[in-house]
Design an enzyme around this catalytic site. Structure first.
Site, mmCIF file in Angstrom:
data_model
loop_
_atom_site.group_PDB
_atom_site.id
_atom_site.type_symbol
_atom_site.label_atom_id
_atom_site.label_comp_id
_atom_site.label_asym_id
_atom_site.label_seq_id
_atom_site.Cartn_x
_atom_site.Cartn_y
_atom_site.Cartn_z
ATOM 1 C CB ILE A 153 -0.979 0.040 1.192
ATOM 2 C CG1 ILE A 153 -0.248 -0.218 2.507
ATOM 3 C CG2 ILE A 153 -2.121 -0.932 0.998
ATOM 4 C CD1 ILE A 153 -1.113 0.026 3.727
ATOM 5 C CE LYS B 238 7.606 3.610 8.131
ATOM 6 N NZ LYS B 238 7.412 4.807 8.930
ATOM 7 C CG ASP C 222 9.003 14.524 7.175
ATOM 8 O OD1 ASP C 222 8.741 15.543 6.515
ATOM 9 O OD2 ASP C 222 9.212 13.413 6.658
#
Ligand SMILES: *[C@@H]1O[C@H](CO)[C@@H](O)[C@H](O)[C@H]1NC(C)=O
Ligand SMILES: *[C@@H]1O[C@H](CO)[C@@H](O)[C@H](O)[C@H]1NC(C)=O
Length: 988
Positions: free
Chosen positions: A674, A696, A795
């Site tokens: 994904i 992940k 970030d």
């Protein structure tokens, strides 16, 4: 002709000589400055940001070197500013040759060694900033020669020894306005002899040293002092009344944690407080931790109404709180805890409507808690613990919508827990323990989802069942309901309190079995169910727990076999006492009957037969993998193994094996992919229990920096928990495979909603967008201000904001976040994995990075605030900061700023056209307009160039909360407004 020619030749010669003399002189100074800067550069050991690279003896003019500023004629160096550049090395004495230098700022670096005394010959110096370095040794007495010095900052180094007398007292009228020697190890007295006059002084900061003696009387000559901070030294004597009364400009007075006493043999605080009455702009008074005696005099009410904070805690003050204190209408913090105060709590405290934190704990206050305290609108913390308060908890606390911490433990409170406390929807800590509270636990209170830290109702007279609503507390870390008369069974739904680490239900009358779900709580460390009437077997899930450290089952009616395996291997008989039915291998328990043992033996033979073929099947892939291991070794910086050890010890999350992940993701098939990033790939997976996860997977072929970033993400996720931060399910770390397992957010990232690829409208309306911004602000504010270690996210951007089923936003991707210990977030670091990396790649994402990062500043919380500002502007304008439009020099925030305020209407109108669908009532258009404008203003404020001008994330979150409240209830507002207009009309 000849005559003319000779004349002009002579003329030319004169001109040449003249020029040579003039240029020669100019050059001499520049050459000297250049030479001295070059020897300064030579001494630098490390310059990770390559700041001094352009300091070249050839080519670039010295006035163009980084950090240098020259005078107008460009022939003298007047300023050297290398602050915050991560430079390491000694400060070269050669700087002393920069004879025209006016500003020397080397603060926030890694300069080491002594401060060279030669700096004392820079007679033109007006500012000397060497703070936040590693400088050691004594302060050179020669610094006292700097007669023009206005600003002296040597704070936060390792300086020791006495402060040289020459520093403060060099000649009759020193020009010093700012002195900061705080946070060193300086000893001796404050050297300000009688007759010394620091007439210009406005700031004197000497906190956190080892200074002794009294505050010198000569300080009274500094009558313009605004800020006096002598906190955390070993100063003594009476509070410096004679000095303070000469300082009408005083704003901040910090004398906490010294050995000061009050007047009249430590019995009278009035003379000192009287001396402060004339300081009309006084803001903060800190006298905590001084053993001050006496009563709090009524004159405290005559201090400036600008006063915002009073800290008198940890002293020996007695008597009652004078009601006059309520004159201080601007007070936000009142700390009187740990004194000998008595009497009742004055209801007039509620007149201080700005109060946010009130600490009155550990005194002898008696009587009832005044219900009027419920009228303090912004009260966030109320600590009345350890007093002699009686009566019941006022119902009026329901009004305290901002209340986060309510601590009423160790009093003599009776009555029942008011169900209305359930309206305090921001409550994080509720501690009513050690009182005489009776009745049942109201389901409203048990259902307080906001409780993040702990619920302690122990040692009261509560009865009835454990409310099922407790299972809603999915963020709470500790629940202590021990020593009450609670009855009924333990609901298995308690297994939903997934964050819980400590659960104490001991000394009650609970019955039935211990639910299996308790053992499955993924973070449970301590469990005490002793002294109840629980029955049945101890669930195996507890034994299998990877986190459980301490557990007590004693004095129940448990039965069955307990082995000393798994989590129980460290337990002794003390955890199992008084359960006649228990047997097993724990030392001190009776052996179980042989039959079971026989069974086991057969089973183990069967197992051993089965295991052999399994080995055969898996042998090949295992060997195959060793190739990857070798590959990995290249990136092993030596600390990887330690890290894995640490993870094994510390990161005991529910174990999801590699094989389970393979199964969940269909063998990491392309169809479950994904997402992908520079770290590797993200797969969607479904575990056997049907929970949907995102895996992940770190690509081990990437470089070491990414590996560091993966490790940091693990570290950050392990240490943070907040409803707006993504929560790690587990980490799978083997030499050849590293992955983070996170819950899959059904609604994807904010980015996807903002820029739908189908070209349809993104579907998020203004109310949802405000709510998302509020969530993000809350999550980041937690990282900055409330998490156990401060975290800089670095970030923030829409693709790192995920949305769950009910569109709650969760901040994610901590891959390049920085953990910062304590509050000194700006200390530069030479850690190779942190931000000083030269290519700037790790500094965040283009368009969202704070401008100062480009100038080599360290990652900071201010940088996150900037990114948040850009995010707000992006949401309002619907334009990416990387949009082509902005490629021509200006950035998104500059573009918005150029429209603000006169041309901002078009931006607001476009936002309303995009984000206010027809379903949102048009009669509220003014509200939609206000909200969009507010978002723009907040965005511009956050995205200011000067980091110190940006608001803190906490203030931003507060502001966003206000906007959210405003927009989520427009009808009530409109009614109010209409009501007002009607009033105005009828008056007219
Ligand atoms: C409270 O503080 C604000 C801000 O400093 C000030 O403007 C206001 O005058 C103060 N209120 C009173 C009553 O002094
Ligand atoms: C408070 O303490 C003082 C002694 O410090 C005592 O004289 C006084 O009676 C006490 N007041 C109350 C209300 O307990």
């Amino acid at each position: 002709m000849i005559g003319v020619q000779r004349f002009s030749l002579f003329n030319l010669l004169c001109l040449i000589i003249f020029l040579a003399v003039v240029l020669g002189q100019e050059n001499a100074q520049t050459m000297r400055d250049k030479a001295s800067l070059l020897s300064f550069k030579t001494a630098i050991v490390s310059d990770p940001q390559h700041v001094l690279e352009d300091w070249n003896s050839l080519g670039v003019h010295v006035c163009n070197w980084s950090g240098i500023r020259c005078n107008k004629g460009r022939d003298q160096v007047v300023e050297l500013d290398l602050s915050g550049r991560s430079l390491r090395g000694p400060i070269s004495p050669a700087l002393a040759n920069l004879s025209s230098l006016s500003i020397l700022d080397l603060s926030r670096n890694l300069f080491e060694g002594h401060i060279p005394g030669e700096i004392g010959s820079l007679f033109n110096l007006r500012q000397l900033s060497l703070s936040s370095n590693l400088l050691e040794g004594n302060i050179a007495a020669e610094l006292g020669f700097l007669h023009k010095l206005v600003y002296l900052d040597l704070g936060s180094n390792r300086l020791e020894g006495e402060i040289p007398g020459t520093l403060f007292c060099n000649h009759s009228s020193s020009s010093l306005q700012y002195i900061d020697l705080s946070n060193n190890s300086l000893s001796g007295k404050i050297p300000l002899a009688d007759g010394c006059k620091l007439k210009q002084l406005r700031f004197l900061l000497l906190w956190s040293n080892h200074l002794v003696g009294q505050v010198p009387a000569a300080l009274a000559n500094s009558s313009g002092l605004e800020w006096l901070d002598l906190e955390s030294n070993m100063l003594s004597g009476k509070l410096p009344l004679e000095i303070i009364q000469k300082m009408p400009q005083l704003q901040y007075l910090y004398l906490s944690y010294n050995g000061f006493v009050s007047h009249n043999g430590n019995t009278n605080l009035e003379p000192f407080l009287t001396s402060l009455v004339n300081a009309s702009n006084f803001q903060e008074l800190e006298l905590a931790g001084n053993n001050l005696g006496g009563e709090i005099p009524p004159i405290i009410g005559n201090l400036s109404t600008n006063l915002v904070q009073i800290h008198l805690d940890a002293n020996l003050l007695y008597g009652s709180i004078p009601p006059q204190i309520s004159n201080l209408v601007n007070l936000t913090l009142l700390n009187l805890s740990s004194n000998l105060l008595n009497g009742t709590i004055p209801p007039k405290l509620c007149q201080m409507t700005k109060l946010e934190r009130v600490y009155l704990s550990n005194n002898s206050f008696s009587g009832e808690i005044p219900p009027a305290l419920g009228d303090i609108p912004h009260l966030g913390l109320l600590d009345l613990s350890k007093n002699k308060l009686s009566g019941s908890i006022p119902d009026s606390f329901a009004n305290l919508s901002q209340l986060r911490r309510l601590l009423l433990y160790e009093n003599q409170l009776s009555g029942t827990i008011p169900p209305s406390l359930g309206k305090c929807i921001n409550l994080e800590i509720l501690d009513l323990s050690h009182n005489q509270i009776s009745g049942v636990i109201p389901s409203e209170v048990a259902g307080l989802r906001s409780l993040k830290l702990y619920l302690n109702l122990s040692s009261n007279h509560l009865h009835g069942p454990l409310p099922m609503e407790l299972s809603k507390m999915d963020m709470v870390l500790a629940v202590d309901l021990s020593s009450n008369n609670l009855s009924g069974t333990i609901p298995s739904q308690l297994g939903s309190c997934i964050a819980i680490e400590y659960l104490n239900l001991s000394v009650n009358s609970l019955e039935g079995p211990l639910p299996v779900s308790i053992g499955k709580l993924p973070y449970l460390q301590k469990l005490d169910v002793s002294s109840n009437q629980l029955i049945g077997e101890i669930p195996e899930s507890l034994q299998d727990s990877l986190t459980l450290k301490k557990v007590n089952f004693s004095f129940n009616n448990f039965s069955g076999n307990v082995s000393s395996k798994g989590a129980f291997s460290s337990l002794t008989i003390d955890s199992f006492l008084g359960n006649v039915g228990l047997c097993g291998s724990i030392k001190g328990l009776p052996n179980c009957r042989k039959k079971h043992a026989h069974h086991l033996a057969i089973l183990s033979i069967l197992l051993s037969l089965l295991i052999t073929p399994i080995f055969c099947i898996f042998g090949y892939p295992l060997m195959h993998r060793s190739k990857f291991q070798r590959h990995l070794a290249i990136f092993d910086h030596g600390d990887l193994r330690d890290d894995e050890e640490e993870e094994k010890k510390e990161l005991k999350y529910p174990r999801i094996s590699y094989e389970q992940l393979v199964e969940a993701t269909g063998g990491f098939s392309a169809s479950s992919l994904i997402g992908a990033g520079r770290f590797g790939h993200v797969y969607k997976g479904v575990l056997q229990d049907n929970s949907v996860i995102a895996v992940k997977v770190l690509d081990l072929k990437t470089d070491g920096e990414i590996l560091g970033s993966f490790k940091r993400e693990c570290q950050v996720l392990k240490r943070t928990r907040h409803r707006n931060l993504i929560r790690i399910i587990t980490a799978c770390s083997r030499p050849d495979f590293k992955a983070l397992v996170l819950p899959l957010m059904s609604n994807g990232s904010l980015e996807r909603h903002l820029y739908s690829s189908h070209g349809l409208s993104h579907g998020l309306n203004l109310i949802q967008l405000v709510s998302i911004c509020n969530d993000v602000a809350e999550g980041v504010a937690y990282l900055h201000h409330h998490s156990p270690v401060r975290v800089v996210h670095c970030d923030l951007k829409p693709s790192n904001i995920l949305l769950d089923d009910d569109m709650t936003a969760l901040v994610t991707d901590f891959g390049i976040a920085r953990l910062v210990k304590g509050s000194d977030e700006n200390i530069p670091t030479n850690d190779s994995t942190s931000f000083s990396s030269a290519d700037g790649l790790l500094c965040g994402s283009i368009g969202y990075i704070a401008p100062e990062y480009g100038m080599g500043k360290c990652a900071s919380i201010e940088g996150d605030v900037f990114s948040f500002g850009v995010l707000l502007l992006e949401i309002v304008t619907g334009r990416r900061p990387t949009d082509v439009l902005f490629h021509e020099g200006s950035s998104l925030h500059e573009w918005v700023k150029s429209h603000y305020p006169s041309r901002v209407d078009s931006i607001v109108q476009q936002a309303i056209d995009r984000c206010v669908p027809d379903s949102m009532p048009k009669q509220y258009n003014k509200i939609w307009w206000d909200v969009v404008l507010e978002l723009i203003e907040l965005g511009l404020m956050c995205a200011q160039y000067n980091p110190s001008m940006r608001p803190s994330m906490q203030d931003v979150a507060h502001e966003m909360g206000r906007v959210k409240e405003y927009i989520s209830n427009p009808s009530s507002l409109l009614i109010e407004e209409v009501g007002l207009k009607v009033d105005a009309l009828s008056l007219g």
